[in-house]
Design a protein around this motif. Structure first.
Motif, PDB file in Angstrom:
ATOM      1  N   TRP A  65     -11.785   4.644  -7.887  1.00  0.00           N
ATOM      2  CA  TRP A  65     -10.258   4.528  -7.516  1.00  0.00           C
ATOM      3  C   TRP A  65     -10.188   3.330  -6.630  1.00  0.00           C
ATOM      4  O   TRP A  65     -11.056   2.778  -6.218  1.00  0.00           O
ATOM      5  N   PRO A  66      -8.901   2.671  -7.011  1.00  0.00           N
ATOM      6  CA  PRO A  66      -8.619   1.677  -6.297  1.00  0.00           C
ATOM      7  C   PRO A  66      -8.429   1.764  -4.912  1.00  0.00           C
ATOM      8  O   PRO A  66      -8.033   2.895  -4.558  1.00  0.00           O
ATOM      9  N   LEU A  93     -14.464  -1.246  -8.464  1.00  0.00           N
ATOM     10  CA  LEU A  93     -14.728  -2.662  -7.904  1.00  0.00           C
ATOM     11  C   LEU A  93     -13.766  -3.858  -8.523  1.00  0.00           C
ATOM     12  O   LEU A  93     -13.777  -4.784  -7.909  1.00  0.00           O
ATOM     13  N   LYS A  94     -13.188  -3.328  -9.550  1.00  0.00           N
ATOM     14  CA  LYS A  94     -12.178  -4.178 -10.254  1.00  0.00           C
ATOM     15  C   LYS A  94     -10.833  -4.012  -9.712  1.00  0.00           C
ATOM     16  O   LYS A  94      -9.985  -4.918 -10.154  1.00  0.00           O
ATOM     17  N   SER A 103      -3.802  -7.213 -16.758  1.00  0.00           N
ATOM     18  CA  SER A 103      -5.010  -7.757 -16.649  1.00  0.00           C
ATOM     19  C   SER A 103      -6.010  -6.632 -17.303  1.00  0.00           C
ATOM     20  O   SER A 103      -7.410  -6.937 -17.338  1.00  0.00           O
ATOM     21  N   GLN A 104      -5.576  -5.691 -17.953  1.00  0.00           N
ATOM     22  CA  GLN A 104      -6.322  -4.481 -18.531  1.00  0.00           C
ATOM     23  C   GLN A 104      -7.425  -3.870 -17.412  1.00  0.00           C
ATOM     24  O   GLN A 104      -8.440  -3.375 -17.860  1.00  0.00           O
ATOM     25  N   ARG A 105      -6.950  -3.701 -16.366  1.00  0.00           N
ATOM     26  CA  ARG A 105      -7.823  -3.231 -15.317  1.00  0.00           C
ATOM     27  C   ARG A 105      -7.177  -1.523 -15.252  1.00  0.00           C
ATOM     28  O   ARG A 105      -8.256  -1.011 -14.707  1.00  0.00           O
ATOM     29  N   GLU A 106      -6.188  -1.262 -15.944  1.00  0.00           N
ATOM     30  CA  GLU A 106      -5.533  -0.099 -15.971  1.00  0.00           C
ATOM     31  C   GLU A 106      -4.870   0.358 -17.105  1.00  0.00           C
ATOM     32  O   GLU A 106      -4.372  -0.686 -17.816  1.00  0.00           O
TER      33      GLU A 106
END
Length: 469
Positions: A64-65, A127-128, A235-238
């Motif tokens: 989770w962010p 962590l991203k 940024s392809q984090r999600e």
């Protein structure tokens, strides 16, 4: 040396997978998702605590962010309430320090370290997708942490920009969402910051809301966390969510259209530009870019920019005029009557704001007044620390004229006057503070405990304020 250590800590944090984000303590289950939890004591540092919100859909099966939040007065629960709705609908864990406050950097770092360690021990954190957020001095803390750790997926700056002496740098880039009230004295800082962010190639978004120097309202926090999600998609984090993107684009276009229809050309132009930049790789933004270019060619836009710059200059001139009227520390020949001139100027400025009919002029006066108020409080506390009580009294008197509803200003004015031997003046300030207080028992306790009032505790008028046992 300290910054080197901080950077090393964050690097270690981000790479320590067995500790951060994987192995969790059993008592992570004791924090019910969906509840506002005002105080969580850090496992490894019981002197540190934070307010916490975990979204109702939280589960340990996915990452989770998380948003780490800093308030200038360590008001964890208050700041957390601003984030609750956005955290729930967008699925963010939010932690707000109950220790970090304006002041020395090391305690602020220790508060950040405690929150990072503790939340990542208790919960499954992505962590991203680590974010920092803050209001006023807390915004400066948030930006500095992001610059040093080089780990931030985004930063929310409410009511202030980067730390003094630091600026956007290509060495550490991250998306920046700026929010500021139209009557905030730091409005004149957040607007030019957007140009600096653009030159440094930072993804950025500016939201101006109606209000003074205060936390952005929940609706703006909603927009900020949604914007962070869009940046994470880019940024392809999600994973990409076309429905979500379409909803956010439609809402942004509606805001821009409303601004243009209401004649706010400068605001509409800024909105169109940031929409085109934000959605440029997600949808076809050719029409959006063309619209911004058309507005840019209008003479009215150039005139609006010039007026805004003129407003900034006037704000600086008005606030400087008031604060400069207070004599320097230990100035030869300084007298109480000379220093009272500054309070008179602050009162005149407040009256000008109250009488002004043009809304745009009212905002300039309000920003200048807010600058006088904050500057007076900060300089007054500094003068108190240096035992320059006469100058402290001048600053706090200035603050009470700039913001007559501030109990805190009258409290400090009473301390300064009592410390300089002015019993009558101190009692006068205390009466004003008592009329403004919303917590009489706490006010009474403060009277009993404040050392500056030791010589007043046998005075009947002081006892009548609630300072007796």
């Amino acid at each position: 040396m300290f910054r080197v250590f901080l950077t090393a800590f964050f690097v270690a944090t981000m790479s320590a997978a067995p500790l951060f984000g994987c192995q969790q303590t059993e008592d992570s289950q004791s924090f019910p998702p969906g509840d506002l939890i005002p105080r969580v004591v850090a496992l490894e540092n019981p002197q540190q605590s934070y307010a916490l919100y975990v979204p109702t859909k939280y589960s340990r099966e996915r990452r989770w962010p998380v948003v780490y939040v800093f308030d200038p007065l360590a008001r964890g629960p208050l700041a957390l309430a601003q984030f609750q709705h956005a955290a729930e609908i967008h699925g963010y864990i939010v932690a707000v320090s109950n220790n970090s406050r304006n002041g020395a950097w090391q305690p602020e770092f220790e508060a950040a370290e405690a929150m990072l360690r503790d939340t990542q021990q208790r919960f499954t954190v992505d962590l991203k997708r680590i974010y920092f957020a803050g209001f006023s001095g807390g915004a400066r803390v948030a930006s500095q942490l992001a610059q040093l750790c080089k780990c931030a997926a985004g930063v929310l700056l409410s009511g202030a920009g980067f730390s003094h002496g630091l600026s956007p740098s290509a060495e550490s880039k991250f998306p920046v969402f700026s929010a500021v009230g139209d009557a905030d004295f730091n409005y004149r800082e957040l607007i030019p910051l957007q140009d600096a962010l653009e030159k440094a190639a930072f993804p950025h978004w500016l939201r101006i809301f109606d209000g003074p120097h205060e936390w952005a309202p929940p609706i703006v926090i909603d927009e900020a966390l949604a914007w962070f999600r869009i940046q994470s998609v880019k940024s392809q984090r999600e994973p990409r969510d076309d429905v979500f993107i379409a909803v956010q684009l439609s809402a942004a276009q509606a805001r821009a259209s409303a601004l243009e229809k209401s004649g706010q050309l400068l605001a509409a132009w800024r909105e169109d530009r940031q929409i085109a930049t934000t959605f440029d790789s997600l949808v076809d933004t050719e029409v959006l870019g063309a619209k911004a270019s058309q507005l840019e060619k209008q003479k009215a836009l150039g005139d609006a920019i010039k007026r805004e710059h003129g407003d900034f200059e006037e704000q600086d001139r008005l606030s400087t005029e008031v604060l400069a009227a207070i004599t320097p520390p230990q100035a030869p020949g300084a007298s109480p009557s000379q220093n009272r001139a500054a309070a008179g100027l602050a009162r005149d400025l407040r009256l000008r704001a109250e009488r002004e009919k043009k809304p745009e002029r009212v905002l300039v006066f309000k920003r200048a007044l807010a600058s006088v108020f904050i500057g007076s409080l900060e300089s007054g506390r500094d003068a108190l620390d240096k035992k320059d009580f006469r100058r402290a009294e001048s600053y706090f008197a200035c603050a009470t004229e700039a913001h007559p509803e501030s109990e805190w200003s009258f409290r400090n004015l009473a301390i300064a006057r009592a410390s300089s031997g002015d019993r009558k003046g101190s009692l006068e300030a205390l009466r004003s503070a008592r009329q403004l207080t919303k917590d009489l028992p706490a006010f009474s306790d403060w009277l009993k405990q404040e050392p500056a009032f030791s010589q007043l505790r046998s005075v009947p008028d002081f006892l009548a304020l609630g300072g007796h046992d």
